[in-house]
Enzyme design. Structure first.
Site, PDB file in Angstrom:
ATOM      1  N   ARG A 290      23.366  20.478  46.053  1.00 53.54           N
ATOM      2  CA  ARG A 290      23.826  19.049  45.916  1.00 53.54           C
ATOM      3  C   ARG A 290      22.470  18.510  46.869  1.00 53.54           C
ATOM      4  O   ARG A 290      21.527  17.920  45.993  1.00 53.54           O
ATOM      5  CB  ARG A 290      24.898  18.697  46.143  1.00 53.54           C
ATOM      6  N   ASP A 291      22.936  18.365  48.025  1.00 50.95           N
ATOM      7  CA  ASP A 291      21.870  17.371  48.807  1.00 50.95           C
ATOM      8  C   ASP A 291      20.694  18.097  49.025  1.00 50.95           C
ATOM      9  O   ASP A 291      19.672  17.567  49.004  1.00 50.95           O
ATOM     10  CB  ASP A 291      22.558  17.584  50.349  1.00 50.95           C
TER      11      ASP A 291
ATOM     12  N   HIS B  80      26.228  17.680  60.692  1.00 53.93           N
ATOM     13  CA  HIS B  80      25.336  17.953  59.719  1.00 53.93           C
ATOM     14  C   HIS B  80      23.815  17.313  60.405  1.00 53.93           C
ATOM     15  O   HIS B  80      23.638  16.232  60.432  1.00 53.93           O
ATOM     16  CB  HIS B  80      25.631  16.991  58.633  1.00 53.93           C
TER      17      HIS B  80
ATOM     18  N   HIS C  93      19.533  17.263  60.634  1.00 51.44           N
ATOM     19  CA  HIS C  93      18.320  17.378  59.904  1.00 51.44           C
ATOM     20  C   HIS C  93      17.236  18.002  60.818  1.00 51.44           C
ATOM     21  O   HIS C  93      17.471  17.661  62.253  1.00 51.44           O
ATOM     22  CB  HIS C  93      17.756  16.124  59.302  1.00 51.44           C
TER      23      HIS C  93
ATOM     24  N   CYS D 208      16.043  12.926  52.511  1.00 57.69           N
ATOM     25  CA  CYS D 208      16.879  11.509  52.238  1.00 57.69           C
ATOM     26  C   CYS D 208      15.988  10.699  51.784  1.00 57.69           C
ATOM     27  O   CYS D 208      14.909  10.257  52.327  1.00 57.69           O
ATOM     28  CB  CYS D 208      17.435  10.916  53.778  1.00 57.69           C
TER      29      CYS D 208
END
Length: 302
Positions: free
Chosen positions: A15-16, A207, A209, A240
Site C-alpha cells: 500500500r504505502d 514507522h 523513513h 510521501c
C-alpha cells in the site's frame, strides 16, 4: 533499556510502498507480492487503500487485490480508509484492520487533507465507530511526529495532542511516523514518550523513513524504550507525495537484518523476504532500495 526479545513487523509495501508509483502496477503483481510476504513470515501486511482513484489511481484496483488474496491463518490484512465512504467500500472486502490517519503538524494536515488536525479526527470518528461495531480493528497512523516539511521541528506536545485525540475516538493502536525522515534517536524517543501518555507500549509502533539515513538508528532508539511493533516496506518502497524529497520507508530486509543480529526474533525468513523484494523490484524495473538485499543478492551471485 527494555529491549524486547521479539518484534512484529507490519509490511506496508503493497500500500504505502506502491501508492505513489507512476507506472500502473497490475493487481496480479500486488497479490503476488502479498503472497510472497506472508510466505516469508510477515504476520501483518498493509494491502491497499480505499481512496478516490482520482487522487491515488494506483489503488483503484483495491477490490480486485483483496478478492485475489489467498489469506493465511494468523496474518492480519489491513487497509487505509480516508473517510466513511472509503470504509463502506472496504468493509465489503473484509479487512482485519482499517487504518485512519492524522498529522501532528497543522500545516501538513491542511496541505494533505485540507482541514485542521481536530477536524480530521472528527471526520474519522464515525469511521472508527463503524469499524469497531463491525468487529474490525482500528489503527491510527500519526504522521509528521518529528518534523514537518512546512513547520520544521514538531514539539512532543503536538504528538501527545494527536495521540489523545485518536484515543478519544476509539483508535486502538497508533503508529509514530517520521514521515519525512528527519528524525534522530532522541527526537524519536521524545515523540514515542509523548504517545505513551495515551497508549500502552503494546499499542505503539514505529514507522521510520530513511531520508537522512537515520531509520535504523531510530529503530534502535525505539527498541530501547520497549517498542516491539514496527512498520517497514519491502525493498524500501514508498515516499510521501506531500513531503518533497522524502525517500522511501526503511526497508523491511534492513530492519530484519538488524533485529536478527541483535538476537531479536521476528518469525521472518530473511532469504525469502529478500526474494520478495527482488520480485517487486524487478517488476518495477529498478534495484532494491534495501542495502541488505543488494548485499545478499550480490553474495549469492558470487
Amino acid at each position: 533499556m527494555n529491549i524486547p526479545s521479539r518484534v512484529r513487523l507490519i509490511d506496508v509495501g503493497p500500500r504505502d510502498g506502491l501508492q505513489n508509483e507512476k507506472q500502473p502496477v497490475p493487481a496480479a503483481t500486488k497479490i503476488e507480492l502479498v503472497h510472497r510476504l506472508q510466505a516469508a513470515g510477515l504476520q501483518e501486511i498493509e494491502v491497499t487503500s480505499y481512496v478516490s482513484p482520482k487522487w491515488v489511481p494506483q489503488m483503484a484496483d483495491n477490490h480486485d487485490v483483496m478478492a485475489g488474496l489467498s489469506r493465511q491463518s494468523g496474518v492480519r490484512y489491513s487497509v487505509l480508509t480516508p473517510n466513511l465512504k472509503g470504509f463502506e467500500a472496504a468493509v465489503l472486502d473484509q479487512p482485519d484492520e482499517i487504518v485512519v490517519f492524522g498529522a501532528a503538524s497543522e500545516a501538513f494536515s491542511q496541505k494533505n487533507i485540507n482541514c485542521s488536525i481536530a477536524e480530521s479526527i472528527e471526520r474519522f470518528a464515525p469511521v472508527v465507530e463503524a469499524a469497531l461495531a463491525a468487529g474490525i480493528a482500528v489503527r491510527g497512523a500519526m504522521s509528521c511526529t518529528v518534523g514537518c516539511p512546512y513547520e520544521g521541528d514538531i514539539a512532543p506536545e503536538r504528538v501527545a495532542y494527536l495521540a489523545g485525540l485518536m484515543k478519544g475516538i476509539g483508535v486502538q493502536r497508533v503508529d509514530v511516523a517520521d514521515t519525512i525522515g528527519v528524525g534522530t534517536p532522541r527526537k524519536v524517543q521524545a515523540a514515542i514518550e509523548a504517545t505513551l501518555q495515551h497508549y500502552g507500549i503494546d499499542d505503539v509502533s514505529g514507522h521510520f523513513h530513511d531520508t537522512y539515513g537515520q531509520a535504523l538508528s531510530n529503530t534502535l532508539a525505539a527498541l530501547e524504550l520497549g517498542v516491539w511493533n514496527f512498520q517497514s516496506s519491502v525493498a524500501g518502497l514508498g515516499g510521501c507525495p506531500y513531503a518533497k524529497g522524502a525517500t522511501g520507508n526503511v526497508a523491511t530486509e534492513d530492519v530484519v537484518y538488524l533485529l536478527h543480529g541483535m538476537g531479536i526474533a521476528t518469525g521472518i525468513d530473511l532469504d525469502a523476504l529478500v526474494d520478495a523484494g527482488a520480485y517487486i523490484s524487478e517488476q518495477l524495473g529498478r534495484p532494491s532500495g534495501s542495502r541488505v538485499a543488494r548485499a545478499l543478492l550480490a553474495k549469492r551471485a558470487t
